[in-house]
Design a protein around this motif. Sequence first.
Motif, mmCIF file in Angstrom:
data_model
loop_
_atom_site.group_PDB
_atom_site.id
_atom_site.type_symbol
_atom_site.label_atom_id
_atom_site.label_comp_id
_atom_site.label_asym_id
_atom_site.label_seq_id
_atom_site.Cartn_x
_atom_site.Cartn_y
_atom_site.Cartn_z
ATOM 1 N N PRO A 280 0.798 -1.234 0.000
ATOM 2 C CA PRO A 280 0.000 0.000 0.000
ATOM 3 C C PRO A 280 0.825 1.276 0.000
ATOM 4 O O PRO A 280 0.418 2.284 -0.577
ATOM 5 N N GLU A 281 2.009 1.253 0.642
ATOM 6 C CA GLU A 281 2.812 2.472 0.728
ATOM 7 C C GLU A 281 3.577 2.773 -0.556
ATOM 8 O O GLU A 281 4.200 3.839 -0.687
ATOM 9 N N LYS A 282 3.524 1.848 -1.519
ATOM 10 C CA LYS A 282 4.221 2.068 -2.796
ATOM 11 C C LYS A 282 3.299 2.648 -3.863
ATOM 12 O O LYS A 282 3.680 2.745 -5.032
ATOM 13 N N ILE A 283 2.103 3.033 -3.444
ATOM 14 C CA ILE A 283 1.122 3.619 -4.364
ATOM 15 C C ILE A 283 0.980 5.103 -4.035
ATOM 16 O O ILE A 283 0.958 5.484 -2.860
ATOM 17 N N THR A 308 0.600 8.877 11.375
ATOM 18 C CA THR A 308 1.680 9.112 10.416
ATOM 19 C C THR A 308 1.167 9.187 8.985
ATOM 20 O O THR A 308 1.880 9.636 8.093
ATOM 21 N N GLY A 309 -0.038 8.738 8.738
ATOM 22 C CA GLY A 309 -0.546 8.728 7.372
ATOM 23 C C GLY A 309 -2.030 8.449 7.318
ATOM 24 O O GLY A 309 -2.715 8.344 8.342
ATOM 25 N N TYR A 310 -2.529 8.357 6.097
ATOM 26 C CA TYR A 310 -3.920 7.995 5.837
ATOM 27 C C TYR A 310 -3.959 6.589 5.245
ATOM 28 O O TYR A 310 -3.163 6.236 4.378
ATOM 29 N N LEU A 326 -0.867 6.661 2.555
ATOM 30 C CA LEU A 326 -0.281 7.948 2.184
ATOM 31 C C LEU A 326 0.283 8.643 3.409
ATOM 32 O O LEU A 326 -0.393 8.705 4.446
ATOM 33 N N PRO A 327 1.511 9.186 3.327
ATOM 34 C CA PRO A 327 2.011 10.018 4.429
ATOM 35 C C PRO A 327 1.093 11.216 4.645
ATOM 36 O O PRO A 327 0.748 11.919 3.691
#
Length: 358
Positions: A280-283, A308-310, A326-327
């Motif tokens: 998920p964090e690579k999108i 830290t993110g959504y 997402l950050p």
Amino acid sequence: MSAAGHALSLQGIGKRYGDFVAVRDASLEVASGEFLTLLGPSGSGKTTILMMVAGFVEPTAGRILLDGRDITDLPPERREFGMVFQGYALFPHMTVAENVSFPLRVRKLGRAERDTKVRAALDLVQLGRFADRKPSQLSGGQQQRVALARALVFDPALLLLDEPLSALDKKLRAELQEELKALHRRVGRTFINVTHDQEEALSLSDRIAILNHGNLVQVGTPEALYERPATRFVADFLGKSNFIEGDAVVDAGGITLRRGGARVLARGTADGPAVLSLRPEKIVLLPDGAAEDNVVGGRIASWSYLGTGYGLVVETPDLGPIRVHLPAWRAAVAPAEGLPVRLGFSRDAAVAVLEDAA
């Protein structure tokens, strides 16, 4: 305290209880001075392997070698391995110094030598000023450090850790992870750790051995396992992942997977039905007109603020629901349910993985 590490070799070890196979044909090389973690869900066989290494459980197959010497039939007390248990197993009626001294008294060391080693061990875990306290007067983190000092005080060949941080709260667990990693660097010994906590395994280990249903599934560095999981189980257990199924063909840069009207460029060599793992964090959310190797349109179905993110779930026409992290401080848009978005990710972000054996 010496800093000599020892190498361990597991050669096809297995353990069977009647018709139940707890561990199946596991082979593993642990280098001298390495911090290796056995990681897996409950019932995966990780603790059984640790107990076979310790000598408390007898293998029904295979051999265990320490520095090339077969110790499979050696009793636990002759293996000279230090061990830290989940509940620390400290003696409540003894002081901290007496607890740490206990393995030395069993080995009949003289008083002066015992005192010197105990002081060195307590200094190593930064508890020298607590020597005269009882365990009940210490915090959980301090008790854990006493257990570590007791396991190291007699210069063990290996240090075996059976979920030593699991009884601590999340914040303290994170602090003790840093201390344990620093301790490993200072003493230079071979550590073998058992946990079901993925973050702990990633942060502490030189290498991780992942187990499932008694099988050793994949072994590698934390980065290699996270970035290049071999199977769907590894990708799903070590962190979070989206899984995209479709038909793949090999192309010049890896593979192209087709699902419905979508085409996804990914890493791998799959040809035919395939599964992709996508973290998920690579999108990213792409602004209008921006390009990426892979671009997918959809709408935000739900979202959560995680500090830290959504965390988003984006419903896409061809790929189904896609989780995105997402950050928060640099989010391109303020999340809202129903908001149309364009998702982008590189070819390297998506990797083909094998389906797990039934």
